[in-house]
Design a protein around this motif. Structure first.
Motif, PDB file in Angstrom:
ATOM      1  N   THR A   1       5.861  15.152   2.113  1.00 41.19           N
ATOM      2  CA  THR A   1       4.941  15.299   3.234  1.00 41.19           C
ATOM      3  C   THR A   1       4.078  14.058   3.385  1.00 41.19           C
ATOM      4  O   THR A   1       3.878  13.537   4.495  1.00 41.19           O
ATOM      5  CB  THR A   1       4.032  16.533   3.032  1.00 41.19           C
ATOM      6  N   LEU A   2       3.578  13.552   2.270  1.00 50.48           N
ATOM      7  CA  LEU A   2       2.744  12.357   2.307  1.00 50.48           C
ATOM      8  C   LEU A   2       3.539  11.118   2.722  1.00 50.48           C
ATOM      9  O   LEU A   2       3.005  10.221   3.367  1.00 50.48           O
ATOM     10  CB  LEU A   2       2.087  12.137   0.938  1.00 50.48           C
ATOM     11  N   GLU A   3       4.814  11.087   2.360  1.00 52.70           N
ATOM     12  CA  GLU A   3       5.662   9.978   2.790  1.00 52.70           C
ATOM     13  C   GLU A   3       5.747   9.943   4.310  1.00 52.70           C
ATOM     14  O   GLU A   3       5.650   8.887   4.935  1.00 52.70           O
ATOM     15  CB  GLU A   3       7.059  10.131   2.183  1.00 52.70           C
ATOM     16  N   GLY A   4       5.918  11.113   4.919  1.00 51.45           N
ATOM     17  CA  GLY A   4       5.969  11.182   6.376  1.00 51.45           C
ATOM     18  C   GLY A   4       4.657  10.792   7.017  1.00 51.45           C
ATOM     19  O   GLY A   4       4.621  10.056   8.003  1.00 51.45           O
ATOM     20  N   LEU A   5       3.556  11.261   6.454  1.00 53.11           N
ATOM     21  CA  LEU A   5       2.241  10.935   6.993  1.00 53.11           C
ATOM     22  C   LEU A   5       1.927   9.458   6.824  1.00 53.11           C
ATOM     23  O   LEU A   5       1.335   8.822   7.697  1.00 53.11           O
ATOM     24  CB  LEU A   5       1.167  11.780   6.293  1.00 53.11           C
ATOM     25  N   SER A   6       2.322   8.898   5.693  1.00 55.14           N
ATOM     26  CA  SER A   6       2.040   7.486   5.430  1.00 55.14           C
ATOM     27  C   SER A   6       2.757   6.592   6.429  1.00 55.14           C
ATOM     28  O   SER A   6       2.176   5.662   6.991  1.00 55.14           O
ATOM     29  CB  SER A   6       2.478   7.130   4.002  1.00 55.14           C
TER      30      SER A   6
ATOM     31  N   ASP B   1       0.838  -1.202   0.000  1.00 61.49           N
ATOM     32  CA  ASP B   1       0.000   0.000   0.000  1.00 61.49           C
ATOM     33  C   ASP B   1       0.871   1.251   0.000  1.00 61.49           C
ATOM     34  O   ASP B   1       0.618   2.199  -0.763  1.00 61.49           O
ATOM     35  CB  ASP B   1      -0.911  -0.014   1.231  1.00 61.49           C
ATOM     36  N   MET B   2       1.905   1.268   0.812  1.00 60.67           N
ATOM     37  CA  MET B   2       2.788   2.420   0.890  1.00 60.67           C
ATOM     38  C   MET B   2       3.529   2.637  -0.424  1.00 60.67           C
ATOM     39  O   MET B   2       3.673   3.772  -0.893  1.00 60.67           O
ATOM     40  CB  MET B   2       3.768   2.256   2.058  1.00 60.67           C
ATOM     41  N   GLU B   3       3.985   1.539  -1.051  1.00 58.18           N
ATOM     42  CA  GLU B   3       4.688   1.658  -2.323  1.00 58.18           C
ATOM     43  C   GLU B   3       3.740   2.123  -3.427  1.00 58.18           C
ATOM     44  O   GLU B   3       4.117   2.916  -4.300  1.00 58.18           O
ATOM     45  CB  GLU B   3       5.311   0.306  -2.699  1.00 58.18           C
TER      46      GLU B   3
END
Length: 228
Positions: free
Chosen positions: A159-164, A140-142
């Motif tokens: 930013t979304l990488e950090g939130l994910s 899901d993250m990838e």
């Protein structure tokens, strides 16, 4: 604290004006404090604060430098702040992710190449209901990392990488405890891919919103049960 804030604002202004660029070394403490009309103590506190935020890099015996200010620096800083707030604020984080993820998906819809969409389809099919929850969350993250990178905005993707990463624990717990959560996640991934393949940016954004909202709603319902 107001004096320290003034020192932070002064250094920030020097960076934003271009006087100090990524990689530049700050002037010596005595020289900088005199120039800014601030005490050396307040300047030191400002440097400490900006170092914590990865804006400055203090190298012992070498000086203080402006960091690269690259998107990956934003991820590190965001992750540090998020790690300090692992309570009910997770719902707020998911709310932010829902809004930003939807827009990133909408932006990516016009940029993704057929080959990239095909890769997303393969990724969406790389796990199934027999996969472990950890494998599902990793896929899901990838999946979202690929879409977010295609948004064309490196800071949005960072930013979304950090939130994910910060909300992965909630997604794992949902997969373990909620019936049908895995199948729904897979179906939503396929729906996003289908919308992207059709070039329907609006539909892709809607499915991305639904996708993140599912976790957000589940976490909200669980907070009173001490399961997060």
């Amino acid at each position: 604290m107001a004096v320290t804030d003034d020192a932070i604002a002064a250094i920030r202004s020097m960076i934003m004006s271009g006087e100090l660029k990524p990689g530049d070394r700050l002037p010596p403490e005595a020289q900088l404090s005199e120039r800014l009309g601030l005490s050396r103590n307040s300047l030191r506190e400002a440097v400490k604060a900006l170092a914590l935020l990865r804006v400055l890099d203090v190298r012992q015996g070498d000086g203080t430098f402006v960091t690269s200010l690259a998107p990956n620096t934003l991820v590190e800083t965001l992750s540090f702040v998020i790690d300090l707030h692992q309570d009910s604020s997770i719902v707020d984080l998911l709310g932010v992710r829902r809004i930003l993820e939807a827009e990133a998906t909408h932006m990516a819809a016009t940029r993704l190449r057929p080959k990239q969409i095909a890769q997303l389809a393969v990724l969406a099919e790389s796990v199934n209901s027999q996969s472990s929850v950890e494998e599902l969350v990793e896929a899901d993250m990838e999946f979202h990392r690929t879409i977010n990178a295609a948004s064309g905005n490196a800071y949005l993707a960072a930013t979304l990488e950090g939130l994910s990463g910060a909300t992965s624990r909630a997604r794992i717990w949902r997969g373990v405890t909620e019936d049908g959560a895995i199948d729904r996640t897979l179906a939503e991934h396929r729906a996003i891919v289908s919308a992207l393949r059709m070039g329907r940016a609006d539909l892709a954004r809607s499915w991305a919103t639904v996708h993140v909202s599912g976790v957000e709603m589940w976490v909200s319902s669980q907070l009173g049960k001490d399961q997060i």
